[in-house]
Design a protein around this motif. Structure first.
Motif, mmCIF file in Angstrom:
data_model
loop_
_atom_site.group_PDB
_atom_site.id
_atom_site.type_symbol
_atom_site.label_atom_id
_atom_site.label_comp_id
_atom_site.label_asym_id
_atom_site.label_seq_id
_atom_site.Cartn_x
_atom_site.Cartn_y
_atom_site.Cartn_z
ATOM 1 N N ARG A 160 50.830 46.201 4.847
ATOM 2 C CA ARG A 160 51.310 46.772 6.013
ATOM 3 C C ARG A 160 52.628 46.579 6.199
ATOM 4 N NH1 ARG A 160 50.811 50.987 8.785
ATOM 5 N NH2 ARG A 160 51.289 50.634 11.254
ATOM 6 N N TRP A 161 53.245 45.533 6.059
ATOM 7 C CA TRP A 161 54.976 45.302 6.123
ATOM 8 C C TRP A 161 55.415 46.332 4.954
ATOM 9 C CZ3 TRP A 161 58.273 43.194 2.266
ATOM 10 C CH2 TRP A 161 59.541 43.048 2.989
ATOM 11 N N LYS A 162 54.838 46.166 3.829
ATOM 12 C CA LYS A 162 55.563 47.197 2.718
ATOM 13 C C LYS A 162 55.578 48.701 3.235
ATOM 14 C CE LYS A 162 54.931 44.467 -1.502
ATOM 15 N NZ LYS A 162 53.852 44.246 -2.409
ATOM 16 N N GLU A 163 54.400 48.933 3.790
ATOM 17 C CA GLU A 163 53.996 50.453 4.044
ATOM 18 C C GLU A 163 55.147 50.675 5.318
ATOM 19 O OE1 GLU A 163 50.708 52.344 6.798
ATOM 20 O OE2 GLU A 163 49.857 51.276 5.087
ATOM 21 N N LEU A 164 55.381 49.901 6.102
ATOM 22 C CA LEU A 164 56.332 50.283 7.235
ATOM 23 C C LEU A 164 57.777 50.162 6.795
ATOM 24 C CD1 LEU A 164 54.641 48.119 10.266
ATOM 25 C CD2 LEU A 164 54.801 50.453 10.113
ATOM 26 N N THR A 165 58.229 49.141 5.931
ATOM 27 C CA THR A 165 59.662 48.960 5.437
ATOM 28 C C THR A 165 59.920 50.115 4.735
ATOM 29 O OG1 THR A 165 59.024 47.446 3.922
ATOM 30 C CG2 THR A 165 59.946 46.472 5.698
ATOM 31 N N GLU A 166 58.887 50.805 3.711
ATOM 32 C CA GLU A 166 59.239 51.719 3.117
ATOM 33 C C GLU A 166 59.631 52.946 3.829
ATOM 34 O OE1 GLU A 166 55.967 51.904 0.186
ATOM 35 O OE2 GLU A 166 56.695 50.201 -0.973
#
Length: 226
Positions: A160-166
């Motif tokens: 989820r963190w990766k999805e948001l930061t991307e």
């Protein structure tokens, strides 16, 4: 005329396990309709929010349920659109607030009963891949294939963190993991239709698997049973 044969794949599991991403791909591969049940709960929550009804106001929610007219439509690319009282709210319901709202209101039996018919109706009309928290246990208990998809809370938070930061958004990994653990607890301990693995569901832990590997695993299970 013989009745057309429809087939259901039920995918359950905790928040952030990647159910919708996988269910969409599986549905596409099989030529089935993908039903995102979480979106239906979010839409009900969105309606309540618009009407100024909070998630703890059980009486208010039950009173306003009759005003909710929900339809699921699909565009040329097979993407699901949620139509609430004639308005496409597909984009509006994808917020963390609506996710929390959905989790809270889905604990009310009146809300679950209200949406049960809509979900079962879809499975009677079409071959479906449906994902949620209680599809295999409550919504489609006779589905020929049930999958319980999970991953560790840390892995789910990281994804989820990766999805948001991307997307260029700032995100706090520890906070996301805390939210996921809280959501798991809520979903697993609610009184009605808690999140549990159906006895005849196949457990798939995706912590160490790629999306493609999980899709392939579910597709091979579906083909065995069709």
């Amino acid at each position: 005329m013989g009745e057309k044969k429809v087939y259901s794949v039920a995918i359950d599991g905790p928040a952030g396990a990647g159910k919708s991403t996988l269910a969409k791909q599986v549905a596409q591969n099989l030529g089935f309709v993908y039903v995102d049940t979480g979106a239906i709960y979010r839409a009900v929550g969105y309606h309540m929010d618009l009407m100024g009804i909070g998630p703890k106001d059980k009486d208010g929610i039950e009173r306003l349920l009759d005003d909710v007219n929900l339809k699921l439509t699909y565009d040329a690319g097979g993407l699901q659109h949620v139509i609430l009282n004639g308005m496409d709210v597909t984009g509006e319901i994808r917020t963390p607030e609506m996710s929390r709202m959905a989790s809270l209101i889905s604990a009310y039996p009146a809300v679950r009963d209200f949406l049960l018919d809509l979900q079962r109706d879809m499975a009677r009309q079409y071959s479906v891949v449906m994902d949620g928290r209680d599809i295999g246990t409550a919504v489609l208990p006779n589905a020929p294939l049930k999958v319980y998809l999970t991953a560790s809370a840390h892995v789910r938070a990281l994804r989820r963190w990766k999805e948001l930061t991307e997307k260029g958004q700032t995100a706090d990994l520890a906070k996301i993991e805390e939210d996921i653990n809280e959501r798991d607890y809520q979903d697993m301990h609610r009184e009605h239709s808690p999140l549990v693995q159906a006895e005849d569901a196949v457990l798939v832990d995706s912590s160490e698997m790629t999306i493609d590997e999980v899709v392939e695993k579910i597709l091979s299970l579906a083909r065995e049973r069709m």
